[in-house]
Design a protein around this motif. Structure first.
Motif, PDB file in Angstrom:
ATOM      1  N   SER A  36      25.287 -39.933  36.754  1.00 42.55           N
ATOM      2  CA  SER A  36      25.333 -39.251  35.466  1.00 42.55           C
ATOM      3  C   SER A  36      25.513 -40.279  34.350  1.00 42.55           C
ATOM      4  N   PRO A  37      24.915 -40.036  33.187  1.00 37.50           N
ATOM      5  CA  PRO A  37      25.072 -40.981  32.078  1.00 37.50           C
ATOM      6  C   PRO A  37      26.487 -40.968  31.519  1.00 37.50           C
ATOM      7  N   ASN A  38      26.877 -42.080  30.930  1.00 39.75           N
ATOM      8  CA  ASN A  38      28.186 -42.202  30.310  1.00 39.75           C
ATOM      9  C   ASN A  38      28.192 -41.414  28.998  1.00 39.75           C
ATOM     10  N   PRO A  39      29.027 -40.375  28.869  1.00 39.46           N
ATOM     11  CA  PRO A  39      29.024 -39.573  27.639  1.00 39.46           C
ATOM     12  C   PRO A  39      29.452 -40.366  26.403  1.00 39.46           C
ATOM     13  N   GLN A  40      30.102 -41.515  26.599  1.00 40.60           N
ATOM     14  CA  GLN A  40      30.536 -42.352  25.487  1.00 40.60           C
ATOM     15  C   GLN A  40      29.585 -43.516  25.228  1.00 40.60           C
ATOM     16  N   CYS A  41      28.435 -43.535  25.869  1.00 43.50           N
ATOM     17  CA  CYS A  41      27.494 -44.643  25.698  1.00 43.50           C
ATOM     18  C   CYS A  41      27.041 -44.732  24.233  1.00 43.50           C
ATOM     19  N   PRO A  42      27.157 -45.896  23.607  1.00 40.75           N
ATOM     20  CA  PRO A  42      26.757 -46.032  22.198  1.00 40.75           C
ATOM     21  C   PRO A  42      25.250 -46.072  21.992  1.00 40.75           C
ATOM     22  N   HIS A  43      24.498 -46.145  23.089  1.00 41.28           N
ATOM     23  CA  HIS A  43      23.042 -46.250  22.982  1.00 41.28           C
ATOM     24  C   HIS A  43      22.339 -44.904  23.185  1.00 41.28           C
ATOM     25  N   CYS A  44      22.691 -44.209  24.284  1.00 40.30           N
ATOM     26  CA  CYS A  44      22.029 -42.929  24.555  1.00 40.30           C
ATOM     27  C   CYS A  44      22.890 -41.736  24.183  1.00 40.30           C
ATOM     28  N   HIS A  45      24.188 -41.973  23.883  1.00 42.83           N
ATOM     29  CA  HIS A  45      25.125 -40.910  23.493  1.00 42.83           C
ATOM     30  C   HIS A  45      25.209 -39.807  24.554  1.00 42.83           C
ATOM     31  N   GLY A  46      25.142 -40.227  25.825  1.00 40.55           N
ATOM     32  CA  GLY A  46      25.305 -39.293  26.927  1.00 40.55           C
ATOM     33  C   GLY A  46      24.049 -38.560  27.345  1.00 40.55           C
ATOM     34  N   LYS A  47      22.908 -38.853  26.722  1.00 42.48           N
ATOM     35  CA  LYS A  47      21.663 -38.160  27.080  1.00 42.48           C
ATOM     36  C   LYS A  47      20.955 -38.798  28.271  1.00 42.48           C
ATOM     37  N   GLY A  48      21.298 -40.040  28.601  1.00 44.60           N
ATOM     38  CA  GLY A  48      20.700 -40.698  29.752  1.00 44.60           C
ATOM     39  C   GLY A  48      19.386 -41.395  29.464  1.00 44.60           C
ATOM     40  N   PHE A  49      18.913 -41.312  28.231  1.00 46.12           N
ATOM     41  CA  PHE A  49      17.659 -41.958  27.847  1.00 46.12           C
ATOM     42  C   PHE A  49      17.792 -42.550  26.455  1.00 46.12           C
ATOM     43  N   VAL A  50      17.062 -43.639  26.237  1.00 45.01           N
ATOM     44  CA  VAL A  50      16.937 -44.242  24.909  1.00 45.01           C
ATOM     45  C   VAL A  50      15.459 -44.237  24.546  1.00 45.01           C
ATOM     46  N   TRP A  51      15.174 -44.332  23.245  1.00 45.42           N
ATOM     47  CA  TRP A  51      13.788 -44.214  22.786  1.00 45.42           C
ATOM     48  C   TRP A  51      13.417 -45.369  21.865  1.00 45.42           C
ATOM     49  N   LYS A  52      12.169 -45.816  21.997  1.00 43.03           N
ATOM     50  CA  LYS A  52      11.647 -46.885  21.152  1.00 43.03           C
ATOM     51  C   LYS A  52      11.437 -46.389  19.724  1.00 43.03           C
ATOM     52  N   ALA A  53      11.095 -47.324  18.840  1.00 45.19           N
ATOM     53  CA  ALA A  53      10.760 -46.967  17.461  1.00 45.19           C
ATOM     54  C   ALA A  53       9.507 -46.099  17.454  1.00 45.19           C
ATOM     55  N   ALA A  54       9.388 -45.259  16.442  1.00 42.52           N
ATOM     56  CA  ALA A  54       8.309 -44.275  16.381  1.00 42.52           C
ATOM     57  C   ALA A  54       6.959 -44.908  16.048  1.00 42.52           C
ATOM     58  N   VAL A  55       5.924 -44.332  16.654  1.00 37.06           N
ATOM     59  CA  VAL A  55       4.533 -44.678  16.366  1.00 37.06           C
ATOM     60  C   VAL A  55       3.818 -43.390  15.977  1.00 37.06           C
ATOM     61  N   GLN A  56       3.047 -43.409  14.915  1.00 39.76           N
ATOM     62  CA  GLN A  56       2.363 -42.201  14.450  1.00 39.76           C
ATOM     63  C   GLN A  56       0.972 -42.073  15.065  1.00 39.76           C
ATOM     64  N   GLY A  57       0.572 -40.818  15.293  1.00 38.17           N
ATOM     65  CA  GLY A  57      -0.746 -40.530  15.826  1.00 38.17           C
ATOM     66  C   GLY A  57      -1.122 -39.083  15.564  1.00 38.17           C
ATOM     67  N   THR A  58      -2.344 -38.729  15.908  1.00 39.54           N
ATOM     68  CA  THR A  58      -2.873 -37.384  15.667  1.00 39.54           C
ATOM     69  C   THR A  58      -3.139 -36.677  16.987  1.00 39.54           C
ATOM     70  N   ALA A  59      -2.874 -35.365  17.003  1.00 42.13           N
ATOM     71  CA  ALA A  59      -3.145 -34.547  18.189  1.00 42.13           C
ATOM     72  C   ALA A  59      -3.445 -33.122  17.754  1.00 42.13           C
ATOM     73  N   GLY A  60      -4.224 -32.404  18.568  1.00 42.33           N
ATOM     74  CA  GLY A  60      -4.515 -31.000  18.310  1.00 42.33           C
ATOM     75  C   GLY A  60      -3.408 -30.118  18.848  1.00 42.33           C
ATOM     76  N   VAL A  61      -3.199 -28.948  18.210  1.00 43.57           N
ATOM     77  CA  VAL A  61      -2.152 -28.009  18.612  1.00 43.57           C
ATOM     78  C   VAL A  61      -2.804 -26.686  19.014  1.00 43.57           C
ATOM     79  N   PRO A  62      -3.096 -26.489  20.305  1.00 44.90           N
ATOM     80  CA  PRO A  62      -3.711 -25.229  20.741  1.00 44.90           C
ATOM     81  C   PRO A  62      -2.786 -24.029  20.637  1.00 44.90           C
ATOM     82  N   SER A  63      -1.459 -24.249  20.824  1.00 40.86           N
ATOM     83  CA  SER A  63      -0.532 -23.118  20.775  1.00 40.86           C
ATOM     84  C   SER A  63       0.864 -23.607  20.453  1.00 40.86           C
TER      85      SER A  63
END
Length: 208
Positions: A36-63
């Motif tokens: 289980s992830p550390n709920p006090q983790c300063p990086h993921c804040h207990g979610k168990g995952f970290v994310w890179k900086a955002a990249v923009q792109g285009t996609a269609g939305v069927p629903s």
């Protein structure tokens, strides 16, 4: 039958919406005994995952379908969105647990924070239009803060008093995570890079 990836990409570019995509990585803060992830983790804040900086792109939305629901711990939003991503979009590399922000849409929000204890918004604000708190029986209007990259709020004027509970209202971007990529053999149609289809789920539900 001959399928043309360039034609698909051109069509999706014409009808698509803009998204900010962040690649997910498992956080190594997990406890080896429980996995289980550390709920006090300063990086993921207990979610168990970290994310890179955002990249923009285009996609269609069927629903898309969103609704508010209530649970024992309070209100949360549920709803899934389907995306069709062309092979020429940076979003074509997205996978499960990646974060996706819909930049062409927004939702109203109003939340209570406590100065010096919880000065972060759990989402990316598109606009903050009001901040206020109560002193005695009077409502005091505060300044409009700037949201930092970590979600914290920076006040230059009209700062709430230390320890005070204050209200923040405005509009936020709709945020999702990639729930699953739909398996299909169309991506292997004679090696053609045909559009990717993924299912997004509201980030409020991440880890539930």
């Amino acid at each position: 039958m001959q399928l043309d990836p360039a034609a698909f990409n051109q069509f999706l570019g014409q009808i698509g919406q803009t998204f900010a995509w962040r690649k997910a990585y498992a956080c190594p803060c997990v406890n080896p005994a429980t996995n289980s992830p550390n709920p006090q983790c300063p990086h993921c804040h207990g979610k168990g995952f970290v994310w890179k900086a955002a990249v923009q792109g285009t996609a269609g939305v069927p629903s898309q379908k969103v609704q508010r629901e209530f649970a024992k711990l309070g209100q949360w939003e549920s709803g899934d969105m389907m995306l069709t991503v062309g092979s020429d979009s940076p979003l074509y590399a997205m996978g499960e647990r990646d974060r996706v922000v819909q930049l062409n849409g927004d939702d109203p929000f109003s939340i209570n924070l406590r100065k010096g204890h919880n000065d972060k918004l759990p989402w990316t604000a598109k606009k903050i239009d009001r901040v206020f708190w109560i002193v005695g029986t009077a409502m005091v209007e505060g300044g409009i803060p700037v949201q930092q990259t970590d979600g914290s709020l920076l006040f230059t004027t009209g700062t709430p008093p230390a320890g005070a509970s204050y209200s923040v209202s405005g509009k936020k971007y709709s945020e999702y995570f990639v729930f699953q990529e739909f398996p299909a053999d169309r991506g292997h149609h004679f090696g053609a890079k045909l559009p990717l289809r993924v299912q997004l789920r509201r980030f409020d539900l991440f880890g539930r």
